[in-house]
Design an enzyme around this catalytic site. Sequence first.
Site, PDB file in Angstrom:
ATOM      1  N   GLU A  66      -1.098  -5.273   9.113  1.00  0.00           N
ATOM      2  CA  GLU A  66      -0.189  -4.613  10.061  1.00  0.00           C
ATOM      3  C   GLU A  66      -0.741  -4.711  11.476  1.00  0.00           C
ATOM      4  OE1 GLU A  66       0.543  -0.584   8.848  1.00  0.00           O
ATOM      5  OE2 GLU A  66       1.293  -1.179   6.877  1.00  0.00           O
ATOM      6  N   ASP A  84       0.836  -1.206   0.000  1.00  0.00           N
ATOM      7  CA  ASP A  84       0.000   0.000   0.000  1.00  0.00           C
ATOM      8  C   ASP A  84       0.876   1.263   0.000  1.00  0.00           C
ATOM      9  OD1 ASP A  84       0.835  -0.193   2.605  1.00  0.00           O
ATOM     10  OD2 ASP A  84      -1.158  -0.095   3.511  1.00  0.00           O
ATOM     11  N   SER A  85       2.199   1.073  -0.042  1.00  0.00           N
ATOM     12  CA  SER A  85       3.094   2.208  -0.312  1.00  0.00           C
ATOM     13  C   SER A  85       2.768   2.828  -1.674  1.00  0.00           C
ATOM     14  CB  SER A  85       4.563   1.763  -0.276  1.00  0.00           C
ATOM     15  OG  SER A  85       4.773   0.632  -1.099  1.00  0.00           O
ATOM     16  N   LYS A 105      -0.988  -9.348   3.505  1.00  0.00           N
ATOM     17  CA  LYS A 105      -0.205  -8.758   4.601  1.00  0.00           C
ATOM     18  C   LYS A 105      -1.087  -7.780   5.362  1.00  0.00           C
ATOM     19  CE  LYS A 105       3.461  -5.811   3.902  1.00  0.00           C
ATOM     20  NZ  LYS A 105       3.042  -4.553   4.612  1.00  0.00           N
ATOM     21  N   GLU A 156       9.695  -3.945  10.265  1.00  0.00           N
ATOM     22  CA  GLU A 156      10.160  -2.689   9.660  1.00  0.00           C
ATOM     23  C   GLU A 156      10.746  -1.783  10.740  1.00  0.00           C
ATOM     24  OE1 GLU A 156       7.396  -0.741   7.039  1.00  0.00           O
ATOM     25  OE2 GLU A 156       8.618   1.074   6.915  1.00  0.00           O
ATOM     26  N   ASP A 193      -0.927  -6.125   0.319  1.00  0.00           N
ATOM     27  CA  ASP A 193      -1.369  -5.466   1.548  1.00  0.00           C
ATOM     28  C   ASP A 193      -2.880  -5.330   1.577  1.00  0.00           C
ATOM     29  OD1 ASP A 193       0.784  -4.746   3.246  1.00  0.00           O
ATOM     30  OD2 ASP A 193       1.388  -3.152   1.861  1.00  0.00           O
TER      31      ASP A 193
END
Length: 268
Positions: free
Chosen positions: A112, A43-44, A110, A179, A82
Site C-alpha cells: 500500500e 490482510d483484511s 501487494k 480503493e 498482501d
Amino acid sequence: MISLTDLRKFKSEGRKFSCLTCYDASFAKALQQAEIDTILVGDSLGMTIQGHDSTLPVSVEDMVYHTRAVARSNSYALIMTDLPFMSYATLDDALQHSRQVMQAGAHVVKIEGGAWLVDTVQALTRNGVPVCVHLGLTPQSVHVFGGYKLQARTRHAADQLLADCQAVVEAGAALLLLECVPAALAKEVTERFGVPVIGIGAGVDTDGQVLVIQDMLGLTFGKVARFVRNFMQEQSGEHAIVDAIKAYHAAVLDQTFPAQEHTFQVEL
Ligand code: KIV
C-alpha cells in the site's frame, strides 16, 4: 491457470476480470469452481478471520499461513498476497517478506502506498517479485486518514494520485489497485497506464473488480460499505455459495457490477 500475461491480454481486449479475497482452502476451491480470475489473500483477514477492528495486527506469518492454504486448493487463479502493516518499511524487510509469501504460493505481492514506494517496487521487481500497488484508501493508513473514507476528492488530490501511479508504474509495478476513489479518476488511471487496474469502490471502468468475499456473501455484521453488493441474497439451494460467486464473476465481466449505486461520483 491465469497469469499476469492473461490479465494484460484481458486489458488490451477490454475483457474485465474478477478478484475476490480468500483466506482458506474451502473458499479457494469454491473460487476455482466459479473460475474467479484472481485471488487476493488480503490482510483484511485481520478483521474477517481474526476479529480485529483493523488490518494493523496482521503478521507476515499470518499471511504465509493463509497463502499456503489458498495456494494448495486453487490451481486456477492468479494469487496475490498482501504484505502486512510495516512489513515492507525497509528494502530488506520487503525482500525477505516477499520471499516468504511467494514461497508459500503467492504469484504477486501487494503493498500500500504511492511514489515513496519506487525503490521498493524496483527492488522487488528486479528480484522476480511482481508487485501490485494499492492506492486511494489504503487501510494500513487508517489512522493517518482518520477513518475509512473516500479519497482523492479534489482535482489536486486526484492529480497527486495520478503522479503516484505514474511513479510506481515507471518503477515496474505490474498491477494497480484503487480503493474508494471517484469513478472518473479510476477511469483516468485505467486509460492512462498500460498495467491492469483493479478497483473496489472505484466504479465500473477499472479492468478488474475486487470485493471482500464475506461482504459479497452477506456475512458483514455492522455497516456495509456503499460499494458492496450482496450476491447471496439472489441465490437458493445447496450450491448457493458457488452460485453467488459465479454471479459475481458474471456481473463483473458483463459490467453490471458495480452499478451507479455502488459508485462514488465526484466532479473533479
Ligand atoms: O485486504 C484486502 O482485502 C484488501 C481489499 C480491500 C482490496 O486490500
